[in-house]
Design an enzyme around this catalytic site. Structure first.
Site, mmCIF file in Angstrom:
data_model
loop_
_atom_site.group_PDB
_atom_site.id
_atom_site.type_symbol
_atom_site.label_atom_id
_atom_site.label_comp_id
_atom_site.label_asym_id
_atom_site.label_seq_id
_atom_site.Cartn_x
_atom_site.Cartn_y
_atom_site.Cartn_z
ATOM 1 N N TYR A 2 0.703 -1.405 -0.133
ATOM 2 C CA TYR A 2 0.017 0.158 -0.173
ATOM 3 C C TYR A 2 1.191 1.250 -0.186
ATOM 4 O O TYR A 2 0.579 1.954 -1.005
ATOM 5 C CB TYR A 2 -0.651 -0.465 1.497
ATOM 6 C CG TYR A 2 -1.816 1.054 1.599
ATOM 7 C CD1 TYR A 2 -2.999 1.637 0.536
ATOM 8 C CD2 TYR A 2 -1.386 2.282 2.342
ATOM 9 C CE1 TYR A 2 -3.751 2.594 1.064
ATOM 10 C CE2 TYR A 2 -2.844 3.312 2.264
ATOM 11 C CZ TYR A 2 -2.950 3.873 1.880
ATOM 12 O OH TYR A 2 -4.457 4.412 1.655
HETATM 13 N N1 LIG Z 1 -9.874 6.875 4.893
HETATM 14 C C1 LIG Z 1 -8.252 6.090 4.799
HETATM 15 O O1 LIG Z 1 -8.068 6.419 6.143
HETATM 16 C C2 LIG Z 1 -7.531 6.604 3.705
HETATM 17 C C3 LIG Z 1 -6.088 7.274 4.201
HETATM 18 C C4 LIG Z 1 -4.785 7.352 3.309
HETATM 19 C C5 LIG Z 1 -5.693 7.316 1.327
HETATM 20 N N2 LIG Z 1 -6.608 6.987 1.751
HETATM 21 C C6 LIG Z 1 -7.144 7.129 -0.146
HETATM 22 O O2 LIG Z 1 -8.087 7.656 -0.244
HETATM 23 C C7 LIG Z 1 -8.414 6.993 -1.483
HETATM 24 C C8 LIG Z 1 -10.466 7.068 -1.238
HETATM 25 O O3 LIG Z 1 -10.716 6.417 0.114
HETATM 26 P P1 LIG Z 1 -11.635 6.006 1.257
HETATM 27 O O4 LIG Z 1 -11.068 5.892 2.231
HETATM 28 O O5 LIG Z 1 -12.511 6.888 0.237
HETATM 29 O O6 LIG Z 1 -12.467 4.400 0.794
HETATM 30 P P2 LIG Z 1 -13.745 4.412 0.225
HETATM 31 O O7 LIG Z 1 -13.645 2.156 0.551
HETATM 32 O O8 LIG Z 1 -14.802 4.175 1.217
HETATM 33 O O9 LIG Z 1 -13.618 4.523 -0.801
HETATM 34 C C9 LIG Z 1 -13.052 4.080 -2.489
HETATM 35 C C10 LIG Z 1 -14.044 4.132 -3.043
HETATM 36 O O10 LIG Z 1 -13.158 4.018 -4.514
HETATM 37 C C11 LIG Z 1 -13.713 2.559 -5.384
HETATM 38 N N3 LIG Z 1 -13.223 1.491 -5.812
HETATM 39 C C12 LIG Z 1 -12.210 0.402 -5.586
HETATM 40 N N4 LIG Z 1 -11.422 0.058 -6.709
HETATM 41 C C13 LIG Z 1 -11.704 0.765 -7.586
HETATM 42 C C14 LIG Z 1 -11.507 0.824 -9.717
HETATM 43 N N5 LIG Z 1 -10.891 -0.310 -9.702
HETATM 44 N N6 LIG Z 1 -12.085 1.511 -10.182
HETATM 45 C C15 LIG Z 1 -13.064 2.351 -9.736
HETATM 46 N N7 LIG Z 1 -13.001 2.510 -8.349
HETATM 47 C C16 LIG Z 1 -12.573 1.707 -7.466
HETATM 48 C C17 LIG Z 1 -14.584 2.045 -4.181
HETATM 49 O O11 LIG Z 1 -15.245 1.791 -4.970
HETATM 50 C C18 LIG Z 1 -15.209 2.898 -3.566
HETATM 51 O O12 LIG Z 1 -15.870 3.697 -3.867
HETATM 52 C C19 LIG Z 1 -7.961 5.859 -1.603
HETATM 53 O O13 LIG Z 1 -7.065 5.720 -2.922
HETATM 54 C C20 LIG Z 1 -7.318 5.899 -0.124
HETATM 55 O O14 LIG Z 1 -5.844 4.853 -0.422
HETATM 56 C C21 LIG Z 1 -7.641 6.844 2.537
#
Ligand SMILES: NC(=O)c1ccc[n+]([C@@H]2O[C@H](COP(=O)([O-])OP(=O)(O)OC[C@H]3O[C@@H](n4cnc5c(N)ncnc54)[C@H](O)[C@@H]3O)[C@@H](O)[C@H]2O)c1
Length: 266
Positions: free
Chosen positions: A160
């Protein structure tokens, strides 16, 4: 929108991936509330449709498309929806991403390929497709999503964190290429943010999380923040709004962090 000044996105068109849930969903709603027409992509088409419906019901302009960001033709089709429906593309927010947990010795090649494809190639395809529209247009803002995981090595997060470090370097390299043609490229690096994403490593085979385990994980995360807090999706969406708007007109090649200070102490 009256009164928003440099944060006003009226007349702008923004594309958001990962718009069915969490940060992408919040970003879509925030950009639309600031006046942008939004084009929503997610592999979860029903979820993206639900976000679209909420925005349209609230008086905003939105369309949604099922999009697997690991497929470059689907990403290009998503951006074509922006130009077909709304005539231009001003903002590309590459938010879709997944977690991955496991020590290096245990990670399968299939998992490595899956996470690289979603977290890096998907963002790369989004940048590439956006540049093909924004380059000739001579303007635009590309916003990627990295993570606080790039700041401090943590065992079990290598795949990751490596994909998110790649996103940060892609962002900065592309900012150098895109600046002379008027396109800005930045990344946010969220800290722990309350969405469906969190606690993935605590889930059992049925995807359930023991509430007590989640509580103690949340406490650990809050303890690692000087503010004693964790973020919610709106904290990340507001940074995306800033980067989408003229408020950030001379901000490019940057990594912006809403993480309640986690990255300075962790
Ligand atoms: N939540 C956290 O703590 C956190 C921290 C650091 C970074 N992030 C990053 O933020 C971003 C959003 O995460 P989130 O927390 O909203 O998670 P989430 O799981 O709520 O949302 C992620 C979304 O991405 C979609 N997705 C996954 N694979 C996909 C694909 N191949 N094509 C299109 N859509 C796809 C999922 O269906 C989902 O709707 C991610 O890149 C994650 O790595 C999140």
């Amino acid at each position: 929108m009256e009164g928003l000044g440099v944060f006003d996105l009226s007349g702008r068109v923004a594309c958001v991936t990962g718009a069915a849930s969490g940060i992408g969903e919040a970003a879509a709603e925030t950009l639309a509330a600031a006046g942008a027409a939004v084009v929503l992509g997610d592999i979860d088409g029903d979820g993206a449709d639900r976000t679209r419906d909420r925005i349209v019901d609230g008086g905003g302009r939105a369309v949604s498309r099922v999009t697997d960001t690991t497929q470059s033709d689907q990403v290009s089709a998503l951006l074509a929806a922006a130009t077909d429906e709304f005539g231009r593309l001003d903002v590309m927010a590459n938010v879709a991403g997944v977690g991955s947990y496991g020590d290096v010795v245990d990670v399968t090649e299939a998992e490595l390929d899956r996470v690289l494809a979603i977290n890096f190639k998907g963002v790369f395809f989004g940048c590439q497709a956006a540049m093909r529209v924004m380059g000739p247009q001579g303007s635009g803002s590309i916003i990627n999503v990295s993570a606080t995981a790039i700041n401090t090595p943590v065992g079990g997060l290598s795949v990751y964190a490596a994909t998110k470090a790649a996103v940060a370097m892609l962002t900065q390299s592309l900012a150098v290429e895109a600046g002379p043609i008027g396109v800005r490229v930045n990344t946010i690096a969220p800290g722990f943010t309350l969405t469906n994403f969190v606690g993935g490593h605590l889930r059992d085979a049925e995807g359930q999380v023991d509430p007590a385990e989640m509580d103690s994980y949340l406490k650990l995360m809050r303890d690692r923040s000087p503010l004693g807090e964790v973020c919610d999706a709106s904290d990340q969406a507001n940074l995306i709004w800033f980067l989408a708007s003229d408020a950030s007109r001379y901000v490019t090649g940057q990594i912006l962090r809403a993480n309640a200070g986690q990255s300075i102490t962790w």
